[in-house]
Motif scaffolding. Structure first.
Motif, PDB file in Angstrom:
ATOM      1  N   ILE A  48       0.837  -1.198   0.000  1.00 10.49           N
ATOM      2  CA  ILE A  48       0.000   0.000   0.000  1.00 10.49           C
ATOM      3  C   ILE A  48       0.875   1.252   0.000  1.00 10.49           C
ATOM      4  O   ILE A  48       0.616   2.216  -0.741  1.00 10.49           O
ATOM      5  CB  ILE A  48      -0.961  -0.003   1.222  1.00 10.49           C
ATOM      6  N   PHE A  49       1.921   1.233   0.802  1.00  7.99           N
ATOM      7  CA  PHE A  49       2.846   2.374   0.840  1.00  7.99           C
ATOM      8  C   PHE A  49       3.508   2.583  -0.536  1.00  7.99           C
ATOM      9  O   PHE A  49       3.654   3.709  -1.012  1.00  7.99           O
ATOM     10  CB  PHE A  49       3.899   2.148   1.926  1.00  7.99           C
ATOM     11  N   ALA A  50       3.919   1.504  -1.204  1.00  9.69           N
ATOM     12  CA  ALA A  50       4.539   1.590  -2.527  1.00  9.69           C
ATOM     13  C   ALA A  50       3.547   2.154  -3.552  1.00  9.69           C
ATOM     14  O   ALA A  50       3.897   3.008  -4.382  1.00  9.69           O
ATOM     15  CB  ALA A  50       5.046   0.229  -2.973  1.00  9.69           C
ATOM     16  N   LEU A  51       2.298   1.671  -3.516  1.00  6.71           N
ATOM     17  CA  LEU A  51       1.271   2.177  -4.437  1.00  6.71           C
ATOM     18  C   LEU A  51       1.007   3.661  -4.207  1.00  6.71           C
ATOM     19  O   LEU A  51       0.870   4.442  -5.169  1.00  6.71           O
ATOM     20  CB  LEU A  51      -0.026   1.384  -4.286  1.00  6.71           C
ATOM     21  N   MET A  52       0.930   4.093  -2.970  1.00  3.71           N
ATOM     22  CA  MET A  52       0.702   5.514  -2.665  1.00  3.71           C
ATOM     23  C   MET A  52       1.872   6.361  -3.138  1.00  3.71           C
ATOM     24  O   MET A  52       1.690   7.458  -3.666  1.00  3.71           O
ATOM     25  CB  MET A  52       0.462   5.703  -1.165  1.00  3.71           C
ATOM     26  N   THR A  53       3.076   5.832  -2.992  1.00  2.08           N
ATOM     27  CA  THR A  53       4.262   6.546  -3.449  1.00  2.08           C
ATOM     28  C   THR A  53       4.226   6.712  -4.961  1.00  2.08           C
ATOM     29  O   THR A  53       4.514   7.797  -5.486  1.00  2.08           O
ATOM     30  CB  THR A  53       5.544   5.796  -3.023  1.00  2.08           C
ATOM     31  N   ILE A  54       3.861   5.655  -5.680  1.00  2.00           N
ATOM     32  CA  ILE A  54       3.783   5.715  -7.144  1.00  2.00           C
ATOM     33  C   ILE A  54       2.721   6.721  -7.580  1.00  2.00           C
ATOM     34  O   ILE A  54       2.940   7.530  -8.485  1.00  2.00           O
ATOM     35  CB  ILE A  54       3.507   4.309  -7.736  1.00  2.00           C
ATOM     36  N   VAL A  55       1.555   6.701  -6.952  1.00  2.00           N
ATOM     37  CA  VAL A  55       0.475   7.624  -7.296  1.00  2.00           C
ATOM     38  C   VAL A  55       0.888   9.063  -7.007  1.00  2.00           C
ATOM     39  O   VAL A  55       0.693   9.963  -7.841  1.00  2.00           O
ATOM     40  CB  VAL A  55      -0.828   7.259  -6.543  1.00  2.00           C
ATOM     41  N   LEU A  56       1.477   9.295  -5.838  1.00  2.00           N
ATOM     42  CA  LEU A  56       1.914  10.647  -5.493  1.00  2.00           C
ATOM     43  C   LEU A  56       3.018  11.135  -6.426  1.00  2.00           C
ATOM     44  O   LEU A  56       3.032  12.291  -6.856  1.00  2.00           O
ATOM     45  CB  LEU A  56       2.385  10.706  -4.040  1.00  2.00           C
ATOM     46  N   TYR A  57       3.953  10.259  -6.772  1.00  2.00           N
ATOM     47  CA  TYR A  57       5.027  10.638  -7.688  1.00  2.00           C
ATOM     48  C   TYR A  57       4.451  10.985  -9.066  1.00  2.00           C
ATOM     49  O   TYR A  57       4.855  11.970  -9.694  1.00  2.00           O
ATOM     50  CB  TYR A  57       6.064   9.520  -7.816  1.00  2.00           C
ATOM     51  N   GLY A  58       3.504  10.189  -9.557  1.00  2.00           N
ATOM     52  CA  GLY A  58       2.854  10.446 -10.849  1.00  2.00           C
ATOM     53  C   GLY A  58       2.132  11.793 -10.839  1.00  2.00           C
ATOM     54  O   GLY A  58       2.226  12.574 -11.798  1.00  2.00           O
ATOM     55  N   ALA A  59       1.414  12.068  -9.763  1.00  2.00           N
ATOM     56  CA  ALA A  59       0.689  13.343  -9.658  1.00  2.00           C
ATOM     57  C   ALA A  59       1.671  14.509  -9.603  1.00  2.00           C
ATOM     58  O   ALA A  59       1.479  15.531 -10.267  1.00  2.00           O
ATOM     59  CB  ALA A  59      -0.205  13.341  -8.424  1.00  2.00           C
ATOM     60  N   SER A  89       4.756  14.542 -10.811  1.00  2.00           N
ATOM     61  CA  SER A  89       5.409  14.632 -12.118  1.00  2.00           C
ATOM     62  C   SER A  89       4.499  15.335 -13.131  1.00  2.00           C
ATOM     63  O   SER A  89       4.954  16.206 -13.890  1.00  2.00           O
ATOM     64  CB  SER A  89       5.775  13.237 -12.610  1.00  2.00           C
ATOM     65  N   LEU A  90       3.235  14.979 -13.159  1.00  2.00           N
ATOM     66  CA  LEU A  90       2.275  15.638 -14.072  1.00  2.00           C
ATOM     67  C   LEU A  90       2.134  17.122 -13.737  1.00  2.00           C
ATOM     68  O   LEU A  90       2.122  17.972 -14.626  1.00  2.00           O
ATOM     69  CB  LEU A  90       0.910  14.958 -13.997  1.00  2.00           C
ATOM     70  N   SER A 116       5.358  18.989 -14.855  1.00  2.00           N
ATOM     71  CA  SER A 116       5.445  19.200 -16.310  1.00  2.00           C
ATOM     72  C   SER A 116       4.417  20.236 -16.776  1.00  2.00           C
ATOM     73  O   SER A 116       4.687  21.010 -17.700  1.00  2.00           O
ATOM     74  CB  SER A 116       5.273  17.882 -17.070  1.00  2.00           C
ATOM     75  N   ALA A 117       3.251  20.273 -16.157  1.00  2.00           N
ATOM     76  CA  ALA A 117       2.258  21.289 -16.509  1.00  2.00           C
ATOM     77  C   ALA A 117       2.758  22.688 -16.163  1.00  2.00           C
ATOM     78  O   ALA A 117       2.574  23.637 -16.932  1.00  2.00           O
ATOM     79  CB  ALA A 117       0.934  21.004 -15.803  1.00  2.00           C
ATOM     80  N   VAL A 118       3.418  22.825 -15.016  1.00  2.00           N
ATOM     81  CA  VAL A 118       3.968  24.118 -14.614  1.00  2.00           C
ATOM     82  C   VAL A 118       5.070  24.548 -15.579  1.00  2.00           C
ATOM     83  O   VAL A 118       5.125  25.706 -16.002  1.00  2.00           O
ATOM     84  CB  VAL A 118       4.493  24.067 -13.154  1.00  2.00           C
ATOM     85  N   GLU A 119       5.947  23.626 -15.979  1.00  2.00           N
ATOM     86  CA  GLU A 119       7.017  23.953 -16.930  1.00  2.00           C
ATOM     87  C   GLU A 119       6.441  24.385 -18.283  1.00  2.00           C
ATOM     88  O   GLU A 119       6.916  25.343 -18.885  1.00  2.00           O
ATOM     89  CB  GLU A 119       7.951  22.756 -17.122  1.00  2.00           C
TER      90      GLU A 119
END
Length: 194
Positions: A3-14, A16-17, A20-23
């Motif tokens: 669960i911790f790994a999945l939350m980390t992946i979701v948070l990292y994806g959010a 990152s998106l 990139s939107a800010v850039e």
């Protein structure tokens, strides 16, 4: 742990998106700021076009406009801190096959060729690239004597004995975006009120 790994992946994806939107937004903002700066510089010169004559005794007004080049006298001079007369030349250096640049050249003091030698003495000149990556520049001129909106391909003040009402610049960017600027010639508008 999963669960911790999945939350980390979701948070990292959010994150990152969002990053990139800010850039992307920042790059777009910088492009628009550059375009506004060019618009303001070119507009300052054209709006301040002056019906300059080498002598008051019926000499022709110095204002010549073609499809990709414009030469005139402006009461706005960047070299003189925004004040003073300058002979200004905007022109496009490019061809149909590849993008070019819009250049500005300014000469002070204003010197006009004499009728005897047809060459003006040299003044102090400076120039700069106003905009890069321009394709298909087209400059047109609004006729002040027409009742309807009539844009002309060229303007020679020696023939017409007046400035155009406005100058319109159209060009394509490297990305294919069409840009159009319309600048009123203020001295012409002031002369019409009197």
């Amino acid at each position: 742990m999963t669960i911790f790994a999945l939350m980390t992946i979701v948070l990292y994806g959010a994150f990152s998106l969002g990053h990139s939107a800010v850039e992307k937004t920042q790059k777009s903002f910088e492009k628009n700021q550059k375009l506004r700066a060019v618009d303001e510089l070119v507009g300052s010169y054209i709006r301040s076009a002056y019906p300059y004559r080498s002598s008051p005794q019926g000499a022709p007004i110095l204002f010549t406009g073609e499809e990709a080049e414009l030469t005139f006298v402006s009461s706005f001079s960047l070299a003189m801190g925004g004040r003073g007369m300058a002979k200004v030349r905007f022109f496009w250096v490019g061809n149909e096959n590849r993008p070019g640049v819009l250049r500005l050249e300014e000469e002070i003091p204003v010197r006009v060729p004499s009728e005897e030698d047809n060459e003006a003495p040299e003044g102090i000149s400076n120039g700069l690239v106003v905009r890069e990556g321009i394709k298909k520049l087209r400059i047109t001129y609004l006729d002040p004597q027409s009742d309807e909106e009539k844009w002309e391909e060229r303007w020679d003040a020696r023939e017409k004995n007046m400035l155009p009402r406005a100058v319109r610049l159209n060009y394509l960017t490297e990305e294919g975006r069409e840009i159009q600027w319309v600048f009123p010639v203020m001295m012409n508008l002031m002369a019409q009120r009197q």
